[in-house]
Design an enzyme around this catalytic site. Structure first.
Site, PDB file in Angstrom:
ATOM      1  N   ASP A 116       0.866  -1.183   0.000  1.00  0.00           N
ATOM      2  CA  ASP A 116       0.000   0.000   0.000  1.00  0.00           C
ATOM      3  C   ASP A 116       0.904   1.235   0.000  1.00  0.00           C
ATOM      4  OD1 ASP A 116      -1.677   2.125   0.601  1.00  0.00           O
ATOM      5  OD2 ASP A 116      -2.856   0.993   2.058  1.00  0.00           O
ATOM      6  N   GLU A 134      -2.277   7.897 -12.643  1.00  0.00           N
ATOM      7  CA  GLU A 134      -3.692   7.595 -12.336  1.00  0.00           C
ATOM      8  C   GLU A 134      -3.828   6.666 -11.123  1.00  0.00           C
ATOM      9  OE1 GLU A 134      -6.364   6.877 -15.584  1.00  0.00           O
ATOM     10  OE2 GLU A 134      -5.282   8.248 -16.909  1.00  0.00           O
ATOM     11  N   HIS A 138      -6.570   7.386  -5.838  1.00  0.00           N
ATOM     12  CA  HIS A 138      -7.083   6.270  -5.032  1.00  0.00           C
ATOM     13  C   HIS A 138      -6.587   6.312  -3.581  1.00  0.00           C
ATOM     14  CE1 HIS A 138      -8.842   4.211  -8.409  1.00  0.00           C
ATOM     15  NE2 HIS A 138      -7.704   4.064  -9.033  1.00  0.00           N
TER      16      HIS A 138
HETATM   17  C1  LIG Z   1      -5.648   3.269 -12.835  1.00  0.00           C
HETATM   18  S1  LIG Z   1      -4.517   2.056 -12.316  1.00  0.00           S
HETATM   19  C2  LIG Z   1      -3.045   2.680 -13.088  1.00  0.00           C
HETATM   20  C3  LIG Z   1      -2.020   1.617 -13.259  1.00  0.00           C
HETATM   21  C4  LIG Z   1      -0.750   2.072 -13.950  1.00  0.00           C
HETATM   22  N1  LIG Z   1      -0.163   3.196 -13.280  1.00  0.00           N
HETATM   23  C5  LIG Z   1      -1.045   2.412 -15.380  1.00  0.00           C
HETATM   24  O1  LIG Z   1      -0.988   3.604 -15.691  1.00  0.00           O
HETATM   25  O2  LIG Z   1      -1.296   1.517 -16.193  1.00  0.00           O
HETATM   26  C6  LIG Z   1      -4.243   2.467 -10.591  1.00  0.00           C
HETATM   27  C7  LIG Z   1      -3.146   1.638  -9.950  1.00  0.00           C
HETATM   28  O3  LIG Z   1      -2.920   2.129  -8.615  1.00  0.00           O
HETATM   29  C8  LIG Z   1      -2.832   1.023  -7.738  1.00  0.00           C
HETATM   30  N2  LIG Z   1      -3.181   1.494  -6.385  1.00  0.00           N
HETATM   31  C9  LIG Z   1      -4.281   2.154  -6.005  1.00  0.00           C
HETATM   32  N3  LIG Z   1      -4.234   2.426  -4.687  1.00  0.00           N
HETATM   33  C10 LIG Z   1      -3.060   1.922  -4.240  1.00  0.00           C
HETATM   34  C11 LIG Z   1      -2.426   1.895  -2.973  1.00  0.00           C
HETATM   35  N4  LIG Z   1      -2.989   2.429  -1.893  1.00  0.00           N
HETATM   36  N5  LIG Z   1      -1.210   1.317  -2.886  1.00  0.00           N
HETATM   37  C12 LIG Z   1      -0.620   0.757  -3.975  1.00  0.00           C
HETATM   38  N6  LIG Z   1      -1.181   0.744  -5.194  1.00  0.00           N
HETATM   39  C13 LIG Z   1      -2.381   1.327  -5.333  1.00  0.00           C
HETATM   40  C14 LIG Z   1      -3.796   0.010  -8.310  1.00  0.00           C
HETATM   41  O4  LIG Z   1      -3.554  -1.282  -7.808  1.00  0.00           O
HETATM   42  C15 LIG Z   1      -3.464   0.160  -9.795  1.00  0.00           C
HETATM   43  O5  LIG Z   1      -2.308  -0.576 -10.083  1.00  0.00           O
END
Ligand SMILES: C[S@@+](CC[C@H](N)C(=O)[O-])C[C@H]1O[C@@H](n2cnc3c(N)ncnc32)[C@H](O)[C@@H]1O
Length: 271
Positions: A116, A134, A138
């Site tokens: 995380d 992106e 989150h």
């Molecule tokens: C919209 S996707 C973008 C993925 C990648 N950056 C791309 O552009 O193809 C969002 C990414 O953020 C990760 N993510 C979201 N919240 C997270 C957190 N708290 N810790 C680690 N990863 C996180 C998700 O698992 C996902 O891989």
């Protein structure tokens, strides 16, 4: 369920569908920057922008929210860097490792870990550049995201965030549908991002509006718009319907000028 658990479930449920719907194994929007003439180049344009932020001396790079590792491969194929990708989704890490294994020349240059990014493992430190495409929106806590990014960077290190930022503070149902549809907890203005990052020792040095590079209202988007009433009815039961409603609401928010898509560059203060 915590916000982080919600995001994990969302990506565990949807990643394979995102990969089918998107192109070039990316889970972000296409950007039609200068000289971009193909969907494949548009899918990689965010990676090209991060590549452009690397300084000649940068070697250790951290991808916060790495999806299936496509950015890591893009960078490591072009520069002698080591990239660590972090994702909260246990579905994504083995996929990232599988795709990386298809590029044996990059063995040892890219690695992926489930974690995380608002509470990174203690040994994730000393990076020259960290980036999040992106993924920042989150974060259960934007302050925790910046605190952890700052801790992971060496003094003088750079953080690049490419994401949606809030322009209007007016309550609007389109923003609510975007937040709930995409599990968004950190939709903040540039001013707020700069304030929170500043508190973590990161100075905002550049903010570029990438919104004009998006293509809104493609045929696929118009179809989703038409299906919206049905999808809204399904979204409690279907994470995919939830994602489509969120994506439609984001497009409407852009068209209404409620949000912008920006690249933010921060530098970690020395010492
Ligand atoms: C919209 S996707 C973008 C993925 C990648 N950056 C791309 O552009 O193809 C969002 C990414 O953020 C990760 N993510 C979201 N919240 C997270 C957190 N708290 N810790 C680690 N990863 C996180 C998700 O698992 C996902 O891989």
């Amino acid at each position: 369920m915590t916000a982080s658990e919600g995001v994990r479930r969302y990506y565990d449920a949807n990643t394979r569908k995102f990969l089918l719907a998107g192109s070039q194994r990316t889970i972000h929007r296409e950007l039609w920057g200068p000289g971009v003439t193909s969907r494949s180049a548009a899918a990689h344009h965010a990676h090209a922008l991060v590549f452009g932020e690397l300084r000649p001396e940068d070697r250790r790079v951290l991808d916060l929210g790495c999806g299936v590792g496509t950015a890591a491969l893009y960078l490591a194929e072009r520069r002698p860097v080591e990239v660590l990708g972090i994702s909260i989704s246990p579905e994504q890490i083995p996929l990232a490792e599988r795709y990386a294994a298809r590029a044996p020349a990059l063995l040892g240059s890219v690695a992926f870990r489930e974690a995380d990014f608002t509470s990174l493992p203690a040994d994730v430190t000393g990076f020259d550049l960290a980036f999040a495409i992106e993924a920042f929106v989150h974060a259960a806590s934007a302050a925790a995201f910046f605190r952890e990014a700052a801790r992971a960077l060496r003094p003088g290190g750079v953080l690049v965030v490419i994401d949606d930022v809030l322009v209007s503070t007016a309550a609007d149902s389109r923003l609510e549908d975007f937040r709930s549809g995409w599990n968004v907890s950190s939709l903040v203005s540039v001013t707020e991002a700069a304030r929170l990052a500043g508190g973590a020792g990161l100075d905002l040095v550049r903010s570029v509006d990438l919104s004009p590079l998006q293509r809104l209202g493609r045929p696929r988007d118009r179809l989703i718009r038409l299906a919206r009433p049905v999808l809204r009815g399904l979204r409690r039961r279907s994470p995919w319907a939830q994602a489509l409603v969120g994506g439609d609401a984001l497009q409407q928010s852009h068209l209404a000028g409620l949000v912008e898509y920006r690249l933010l560059r921060f530098t970690r203060r020395p010492g």
